[in-house]
Design an enzyme around this catalytic site. Structure first.
Site, PDB file in Angstrom:
ATOM      1  N   GLY A  45       0.778  -1.237   0.000  1.00 36.94           N
ATOM      2  CA  GLY A  45       0.000   0.000   0.000  1.00 36.94           C
ATOM      3  C   GLY A  45       0.804   1.278   0.000  1.00 36.94           C
ATOM      4  O   GLY A  45       0.230   2.369   0.045  1.00 36.94           O
ATOM      5  N   GLU A 104       4.566  -6.236   1.596  1.00 39.75           N
ATOM      6  CA  GLU A 104       4.194  -6.652   0.237  1.00 39.75           C
ATOM      7  C   GLU A 104       3.927  -5.466  -0.675  1.00 39.75           C
ATOM      8  O   GLU A 104       2.805  -5.283  -1.152  1.00 39.75           O
ATOM      9  CB  GLU A 104       2.920  -7.509   0.292  1.00 39.75           C
ATOM     10  CG  GLU A 104       3.023  -8.734   1.154  1.00 39.75           C
ATOM     11  CD  GLU A 104       1.672  -9.335   1.511  1.00 39.75           C
ATOM     12  OE1 GLU A 104       1.641 -10.503   1.900  1.00 39.75           O
ATOM     13  OE2 GLU A 104       0.650  -8.621   1.412  1.00 39.75           O
ATOM     14  N   PRO A 105       4.912  -4.637  -0.949  1.00 38.46           N
ATOM     15  CA  PRO A 105       4.672  -3.500  -1.848  1.00 38.46           C
ATOM     16  C   PRO A 105       4.535  -3.976  -3.302  1.00 38.46           C
ATOM     17  O   PRO A 105       5.257  -4.874  -3.727  1.00 38.46           O
ATOM     18  CB  PRO A 105       5.940  -2.666  -1.682  1.00 38.46           C
ATOM     19  CG  PRO A 105       7.002  -3.681  -1.342  1.00 38.46           C
ATOM     20  CD  PRO A 105       6.308  -4.726  -0.503  1.00 38.46           C
ATOM     21  N   ARG A 130       2.723  -1.503  -6.113  1.00 35.35           N
ATOM     22  CA  ARG A 130       2.750  -0.237  -6.842  1.00 35.35           C
ATOM     23  C   ARG A 130       4.076   0.513  -6.666  1.00 35.35           C
ATOM     24  O   ARG A 130       4.619   1.044  -7.635  1.00 35.35           O
ATOM     25  CB  ARG A 130       1.603   0.642  -6.306  1.00 35.35           C
ATOM     26  CG  ARG A 130       1.400   1.955  -7.035  1.00 35.35           C
ATOM     27  CD  ARG A 130       0.456   2.873  -6.219  1.00 35.35           C
ATOM     28  NE  ARG A 130      -0.705   2.151  -5.730  1.00 35.35           N
ATOM     29  CZ  ARG A 130      -1.844   2.045  -6.388  1.00 35.35           C
ATOM     30  NH1 ARG A 130      -1.998   2.640  -7.549  1.00 35.35           N
ATOM     31  NH2 ARG A 130      -2.853   1.358  -5.878  1.00 35.35           N
ATOM     32  N   ARG A 183      -7.752   2.667 -14.572  1.00 33.20           N
ATOM     33  CA  ARG A 183      -7.716   3.305 -13.249  1.00 33.20           C
ATOM     34  C   ARG A 183      -8.429   4.646 -13.204  1.00 33.20           C
ATOM     35  O   ARG A 183      -9.009   5.018 -12.191  1.00 33.20           O
ATOM     36  CB  ARG A 183      -6.273   3.441 -12.754  1.00 33.20           C
ATOM     37  CG  ARG A 183      -5.623   2.076 -12.460  1.00 33.20           C
ATOM     38  CD  ARG A 183      -4.285   2.219 -11.764  1.00 33.20           C
ATOM     39  NE  ARG A 183      -4.415   2.827 -10.459  1.00 33.20           N
ATOM     40  CZ  ARG A 183      -4.146   4.096 -10.170  1.00 33.20           C
ATOM     41  NH1 ARG A 183      -3.670   4.900 -11.093  1.00 33.20           N
ATOM     42  NH2 ARG A 183      -4.317   4.556  -8.959  1.00 33.20           N
ATOM     43  N   TYR A 227     -11.184   4.554 -10.510  1.00 31.34           N
ATOM     44  CA  TYR A 227     -10.856   5.218  -9.237  1.00 31.34           C
ATOM     45  C   TYR A 227     -10.728   6.729  -9.365  1.00 31.34           C
ATOM     46  O   TYR A 227     -10.231   7.363  -8.443  1.00 31.34           O
ATOM     47  CB  TYR A 227      -9.486   4.749  -8.721  1.00 31.34           C
ATOM     48  CG  TYR A 227      -9.252   3.276  -8.588  1.00 31.34           C
ATOM     49  CD1 TYR A 227     -10.091   2.480  -7.824  1.00 31.34           C
ATOM     50  CD2 TYR A 227      -8.140   2.693  -9.185  1.00 31.34           C
ATOM     51  CE1 TYR A 227      -9.821   1.135  -7.677  1.00 31.34           C
ATOM     52  CE2 TYR A 227      -7.860   1.345  -9.041  1.00 31.34           C
ATOM     53  CZ  TYR A 227      -8.713   0.563  -8.284  1.00 31.34           C
ATOM     54  OH  TYR A 227      -8.426  -0.760  -8.130  1.00 31.34           O
ATOM     55  N   CYS A 248     -16.033   2.729 -26.855  1.00 32.04           N
ATOM     56  CA  CYS A 248     -17.402   3.224 -26.993  1.00 32.04           C
ATOM     57  C   CYS A 248     -18.015   3.494 -25.623  1.00 32.04           C
ATOM     58  O   CYS A 248     -19.001   2.862 -25.235  1.00 32.04           O
ATOM     59  CB  CYS A 248     -18.229   2.208 -27.752  1.00 32.04           C
ATOM     60  SG  CYS A 248     -17.464   1.758 -29.306  1.00 32.04           S
ATOM     61  N   GLU A 249     -17.385   4.386 -24.867  1.00 29.40           N
ATOM     62  CA  GLU A 249     -17.830   4.741 -23.521  1.00 29.40           C
ATOM     63  C   GLU A 249     -17.416   6.174 -23.307  1.00 29.40           C
ATOM     64  O   GLU A 249     -16.237   6.490 -23.528  1.00 29.40           O
ATOM     65  CB  GLU A 249     -17.049   3.937 -22.459  1.00 29.40           C
ATOM     66  CG  GLU A 249     -17.366   2.493 -22.333  1.00 29.40           C
ATOM     67  CD  GLU A 249     -18.492   2.215 -21.372  1.00 29.40           C
ATOM     68  OE1 GLU A 249     -18.771   3.066 -20.505  1.00 29.40           O
ATOM     69  OE2 GLU A 249     -19.102   1.146 -21.518  1.00 29.40           O
ATOM     70  N   TYR A 293      -0.874  -1.812 -12.152  1.00 33.63           N
ATOM     71  CA  TYR A 293      -2.336  -1.837 -12.286  1.00 33.63           C
ATOM     72  C   TYR A 293      -2.851  -1.250 -13.596  1.00 33.63           C
ATOM     73  O   TYR A 293      -3.984  -0.773 -13.656  1.00 33.63           O
ATOM     74  CB  TYR A 293      -3.002  -1.154 -11.075  1.00 33.63           C
ATOM     75  CG  TYR A 293      -2.572  -1.764  -9.761  1.00 33.63           C
ATOM     76  CD1 TYR A 293      -2.929  -3.074  -9.444  1.00 33.63           C
ATOM     77  CD2 TYR A 293      -1.781  -1.069  -8.848  1.00 33.63           C
ATOM     78  CE1 TYR A 293      -2.520  -3.662  -8.259  1.00 33.63           C
ATOM     79  CE2 TYR A 293      -1.361  -1.654  -7.660  1.00 33.63           C
ATOM     80  CZ  TYR A 293      -1.743  -2.947  -7.375  1.00 33.63           C
ATOM     81  OH  TYR A 293      -1.337  -3.534  -6.207  1.00 33.63           O
TER      82      TYR A 293
HETATM   83  C1  PLP Z   1      -2.885  -5.181  -3.317  1.00 39.76           C
HETATM   84  C2  PLP Z   1      -2.157  -5.827  -2.209  1.00 39.76           C
HETATM   85  C3  PLP Z   1      -0.806  -5.558  -2.009  1.00 39.76           C
HETATM   86  C4  PLP Z   1      -0.040  -4.550  -2.822  1.00 39.76           C
HETATM   87  O1  PLP Z   1      -0.596  -3.290  -2.742  1.00 39.76           O
HETATM   88  P1  PLP Z   1       0.186  -2.019  -3.359  1.00 39.76           P
HETATM   89  O2  PLP Z   1      -0.748  -0.893  -3.123  1.00 39.76           O
HETATM   90  O3  PLP Z   1       0.380  -2.302  -4.806  1.00 39.76           O
HETATM   91  O4  PLP Z   1       1.473  -1.906  -2.638  1.00 39.76           O
HETATM   92  C5  PLP Z   1      -0.165  -6.227  -0.989  1.00 39.76           C
HETATM   93  N1  PLP Z   1      -0.806  -7.136  -0.227  1.00 39.76           N
HETATM   94  C6  PLP Z   1      -2.126  -7.420  -0.400  1.00 39.76           C
HETATM   95  C7  PLP Z   1      -2.769  -8.420   0.462  1.00 39.76           C
HETATM   96  C8  PLP Z   1      -2.835  -6.785  -1.393  1.00 39.76           C
HETATM   97  O5  PLP Z   1      -4.124  -7.064  -1.568  1.00 39.76           O
END
Ligand code: PLP
Length: 470
Positions: A281, A323-324, A326, A367, A371, A398-399, A428
């Site tokens: 995140g 777990e990065p 993005r 995106r 979003y 076509c949107e 993404y």
């Molecule tokens: C989406 C997600 C991530 C990665 O999120 P980023 O915003 O791309 O860093 C890591 N762990 C889990 C469980 C996720 O669903």
């Protein structure tokens, strides 16, 4: 209050947030903000956009348009920085979240830079394995893993499976038992925190599909069941609170709540939480309005937060994991499009908005539609000192919601045949691409030291027709 992963919704007016009401100078709209563009993005001798020593015009001639270009050195540098900074903050493993974008090349780059890989499907797992990533570097997620996916993960010897429901516990335990292994697992805990950018929402209850709630006792019950199953080895807890997070405040509440659960598990069940995976995140800059924390600072603050919470709860500090997705791949990628039509539209108040239509759109970047994401766009095949005009970059679908960049400035002499580039599309975009309107999905190429290599080839019409038995 509800915020999108990409920030607040922009009002549909010319002076909306993200677009300064005064046009930027002609010079400024040709510039490549280093916070937004890949590490090795430069303006070349003709003013063209070059990345990793490759002229974007040449790359498009060879691989077609639209084209995703990935700066390999940028991905590797970010992966290396994440590994170093988070290891310093107490992480035993940083996994790259494959869902942001995965291919065998990307899997090799990030694992060579010491990251593991977090997969959330059999497909993502298959790509990681094909790249030669050892199972011990892989973690598997999923709120509805199929038995085939669980078996594939166990067969590969993945280091962690993150359990997401009571059904999941039973399935993974059965599969591990049949395979004759003891599978290390984490319990995904929902802690009632939803974080986006500078805002986070803390609630007492959970209303979402992921994880087992700490507040209701579901997570405690999951642990009670797991420790009784001889084919599962409970290593720790997992919590992922959101996306595009710019500061550590959201992690504060999440860490407090998950550490409180760890304390309770020890006191009531004598279960030690050896590992705490705090998910991904970490945010990136899509425009110059975005100002994410530096990697080392974010890592240091999160580590400090967990250390304090553990000290307060009187439990030992667990090993951390992250777990990065993005933040590793997003800034390294750009999309190059060819301009097809340029259409000025006079708005109610007399101002003009110019619709610049490109040869892709919501099929290669959903995106903005999904979003209200914001992006930075520049003229890529040349520079220009023409007066800036307010544009909306739209696709060919076509949107009417097929918007790539809602509000941006481009030189007033932008014409069909020009190439434009959208920054920070490494995460993404290709990963979420579709074949809407039966557009073949674009190629992804890697550039490094003047050399271009294909990461994913472009789909062809034959690829699409091959699915139809006729
Ligand atoms: C989406 C997600 C991530 C990665 O999120 P980023 O915003 O791309 O860093 C890591 N762990 C889990 C469980 C996720 O669903």
């Amino acid at each position: 209050m509800r915020a999108h992963p990409a920030g607040p919704r922009h009002a549909d007016v010319i002076t909306s947030a993200g677009v300064s009401s005064a046009p930027p100078s002609a010079q400024a709209i040709n510039a490549l903000d280093p916070m937004v563009w890949p590490l090795n993005a430069v303006r070349g001798a003709d003013g063209e956009l070059g990345i990793g020593g490759v002229d974007c015009r040449a790359a498009v001639r060879e691989h077609g348009s639209p084209l995703f270009i990935l700066d390999e050195q940028d991905v590797r540098t970010r992966a290396r920085r994440f590994h170093a900074a988070y290891a310093q903050a107490g992480a035993s493993r940083v996994y790259y979240a494959a869902k942001a974008f995965i291919s065998t090349a990307v899997a090799r780059w990030v694992t060579q830079e010491h990251l593991g890989i977090d997969v959330a499907s059999g497909g993502e797992l298959a790509v990681a394995l094909r790249a030669g990533v050892p199972g011990e570097r892989i973690l598997m997620h999923g709120n509805n893993k199929s038995m085939a996916e669980i078996e594939a993960a166990i067969h590969a010897g993945v280091s962690r499976i993150v359990l997401d429901s009571f059904d999941d516990i039973v399935r993974v335990a059965d599969a591990a038992g049949r395979a004759g292994v003891v599978q290390p697992v984490l319990v995904r805990v929902t802690v009632g925190v939803e974080a986006h950018t500078h805002e986070f929402i803390a609630t007492a209850h959970e209303d979402q599909k992921f994880g087992l709630s700490a507040a209701s006792g579901a997570a405690d019950e999951a642990v009670r069941r797991i420790v009784k199953l001889p084919s599962l080895d409970l290593v720790g807890l997992h919590s992922h609170i959101g996306s595009q997070i710019f500061d550590a405040a959201g992690f504060q509440v999440a860490a407090a709540r998950v550490v409180e659960l760890a304390r309770r598990l020890f006191a009531e069940q004598s279960v030690q939480v050896a590992e705490l995976n705090l998910g991904g995140g970490m945010g990136i800059a899509y425009t110059d309005a975005d100002d994410p924390l530096d990697v080392a600072e974010m890592a240091g603050r999160i580590g400090e937060i967990v250390r304090k919470e553990c000290a307060g709860a009187g439990i030992p500090m667990p090993a951390l994991a992250f777990e990065p997705g993005r933040a590793i791949i997003g800034p390294a990628g750009v999309t190059v499009y060819e301009v097809g039509t340029v259409k000025p539209v006079v708005l109610d108040h007399g101002q003009v908005r110019t619709y610049v239509s490109v040869d892709g759109g919501m099929s290669d970047n959903i995106r903005t539609a999904l979003y209200d994401a914001t992006y930075t766009v520049v003229l890529a095949s040349r520079v220009s000192d023409a007066e800036p005009i307010l544009v909306r970059v739209v696709g060919k679908h076509c949107e009417s919601g097929d918007v790539v960049v809602r509000d941006a400035w481009l030189p007033g002499d932008v014409v069909p045949g020009d190439l434009i580039a959208v920054a920070a599309t490494g995460a993404y975009c290709r990963a979420m691409a579709s074949n809407y309107n039966l557009l073949p999905r674009p190629a992804v190429v890697a550039v490094r030291d003047g050399v271009t290599s294909v990461v994913l080839r472009a789909e062809t019409l034959d690829d699409l027709l091959a699915l139809d038995p006729g």
